[in-house]
Design an enzyme around this catalytic site. Structure first.
Site, PDB file in Angstrom:
ATOM      1  N   ALA A 106       0.864  -1.185   0.000  1.00  0.00           N
ATOM      2  CA  ALA A 106       0.000   0.000   0.000  1.00  0.00           C
ATOM      3  C   ALA A 106       0.897   1.229   0.000  1.00  0.00           C
ATOM      4  O   ALA A 106       2.121   1.117   0.167  1.00  0.00           O
ATOM      5  CB  ALA A 106      -0.898   0.003   1.227  1.00  0.00           C
ATOM      6  N   LYS A 107       0.344   2.371  -0.215  1.00  0.00           N
ATOM      7  CA  LYS A 107       1.095   3.630  -0.099  1.00  0.00           C
ATOM      8  C   LYS A 107       0.106   4.763   0.038  1.00  0.00           C
ATOM      9  O   LYS A 107      -1.016   4.684  -0.457  1.00  0.00           O
ATOM     10  CB  LYS A 107       1.950   3.857  -1.348  1.00  0.00           C
ATOM     11  CG  LYS A 107       3.095   4.815  -1.145  1.00  0.00           C
ATOM     12  CD  LYS A 107       4.230   4.129  -0.405  1.00  0.00           C
ATOM     13  CE  LYS A 107       5.424   4.994  -0.216  1.00  0.00           C
ATOM     14  NZ  LYS A 107       6.558   4.201   0.305  1.00  0.00           N
TER      15      LYS A 107
END
Ligand code: NAD
Length: 443
Positions: A106-107
């Site tokens: 994720a980011k």
């Protein structure tokens, strides 16, 4: 902030597509992994100190949750874009796969819309403004921005869902705020929601230096590999290093190299670079940097152009600053024979081909800088169990994990006769595909 001309997402997708050719992937899985599972875009109104309101835009991209909860840092800056966040979330998936962590990628990130005044600035002024962001904001403004961001993304994050961490322009203080905000939303202290926290609020020993230490371990492994394959012309204190970037990652690498008797001859930050072929005194430069003086005020070195560091006559180059810095324009001039990517995405695909043609060994980002997410994983485990490990315990586990991952990637490199980058992508992708298959995602 990233070079606007460099499209990290298409670079990451290209690497994915090429690695996928080495693996038998059902079409459903192949198509799924090309895109993030979800991207939440949020608008964040913040009252500035002068009483006006500014709307900031942020994202959280969750790429793949098959191996486990997702994990990824958050970055702040005016150059942050949705595509960049999506690309980085995808990179995180492969990175966690390479390290065999039970995480998907994720980011997150927050940018700010340029207002009328800023639209009138010249390109050069805008660049300066971007590089200074977010420190242009007061601490109160920044805290409100972060609180707003966490509130807006709270439906999709959680200690067993999606866990946050620091990245560019975010630090332990901000991670402490995230812990506080999320805990107030759920009604109890939840240490496992975020990693990279201060030690006083369930941070982990060794987290600050983890990416640098992991990178240092891969440097040693790469030197050993070169030695065993007859490709190490010099060794020990005769080896010369140039480190680009003197932030969390770059400064830790430079410190570890210096402490272990290696010669760092050049370092840079966004404002300039210094070079002394006889070696730099890194503790003295740390002192300068900690007192917010420019690196260039170090006396025992020549001040050189910031980007010239990349093409200096050194043995090992460690880009540890930002994306897209080794390009098709400068790759042919690189003289190092080993590149270890401390930063995410520092090499463009065109540059990568040139480096490969020149026979330069490149230890890719998803392996070289994975020490950060590895110790984040350890911090998360400690948070879930409400316990604290010693520094020795953390470092022992980190070193073993990094060495194991390096050996796995090397094995794929020799099996498929490919570059380290391709081999790392194949290693990470294969593990994610296996998780998908086990969950019936291919059918
Ligand atoms: P940071 O903000 O602490 O430091 C960045 C450094 O790079 C600063 O010294 C800055 O002045 C310098 N810089 C920026 N642009 C530059 C340029 N064009 N030339 C030379 N120097 C330049 O960030 P960080 O946490 O050290 O992260 C650096 C890179 O490592 C990023 O790509 C980040 O995504 C990656 N990374 C960080 C971690 C982590 O744990 N911090 C983990 C994995 C990957």
């Amino acid at each position: 902030m990233p070079d606007e001309k460099f499209d990290l997402l298409s670079a990451v997708l290209q690497l994915y597509e090429k690695a996928a050719q080495y693996i038998d992937i059902p079409s459903r899985i192949y198509q799924s992994l090309k895109y993030p599972e979800k991207v939440l875009k949020v608008r964040l109104p913040v009252r500035m100190d002068d009483g006006t309101y500014k709307i900031f835009i942020g994202w959280r991209s969750i790429h793949c949750s098959w191996p486990g909860p997702t994990k990824g840092g958050i970055r702040l800056g005016s150059g942050v874009t949705e595509n960049e966040i999506v690309a980085l979330s995808m990179l995180m998936t492969w990175k966690c796969g390479v390290l065999q962590l039970l995480y998907g990628g994720a980011k997150g990130g927050v940018t700010v819309a340029l207002d009328d005044r800023e639209e009138k600035l010249s390109e050069e002024q805008k660049q300066m403004w971007r590089e200074r962001f977010p420190y242009k904001m007061s601490q109160r403004e920044l805290k409100h921005l972060i609180y707003e961001y966490i509130e807006k993304i709270s439906p999709i994050i959680g200690p067993r869902k999606d866990i946050l961490a620091p990245d560019i322009n975010t630090n332990p203080m901000i991670m402490g705020w995230i812990l506080d905000k999320y805990s107030s939303i759920v009604g109890y202290t939840e240490p496992a929601i975020v990693t990279g926290k201060p030690l006083s609020v369930a941070g982990s020993e060794g987290r600050n230096e983890a990416t640098g230490l992991g990178c240092f371990v891969t440097i040693l492994e790469a030197l050993e590999y070169l030695k065993n394959s007859g490709g190490l012309p010099v060794s020990g204190s005769d080896l010369t290093f140039a480190v680009q970037g003197f932030g969390n990652v770059g400064s830790a690498i430079a410190r570890l190299l210096h402490k272990n008797g290696f010669k760092v001859v050049a370092i840079s930050d966004k404002d300039g670079a210094i070079y002394n072929p006889k070696g730099l005194k890194i503790p003295e430069i740390m002192r300068i940097s900690n007192s917010s003086e420019p690196l260039t005020s170090y006396k025992e070195a020549e001040v050189i152009n910031r980007d010239d560091l990349l093409t200096l006559p050194v043995n090992i180059l460690v880009p540890a600053a930002t994306e897209g810095v080794i390009t098709k324009e400068n790759a042919s001039k690189v003289k190092a024979w080993l590149i270890v990517e401390g930063a995410n995405g520092p090499t463009t695909p065109e540059a990568d081909e040139t480096l490969e043609d020149k026979g330069i060994l490149v230890v890719p980002d998803i392996l070289a800088n994975a020490g950060g997410v590895t110790v984040s994983y350890y911090e998360w485990v400690q948070g879930l169990e409400y316990c604290l490990w010693s520094l020795e315990e953390v470092e022992r586990r980190l070193k073993a994990k990094m060495t194991g991952a390096f050996i796995d990637v090397l094995a794929k490199k020799s099996k498929h006769k490919v570059s380290m980058r391709r081999a790392a992508y194949i290693t990470g992708l294969e593990r994610v595909v296996q998780a998908g298959l086990a969950r019936g995602k291919g059918i």
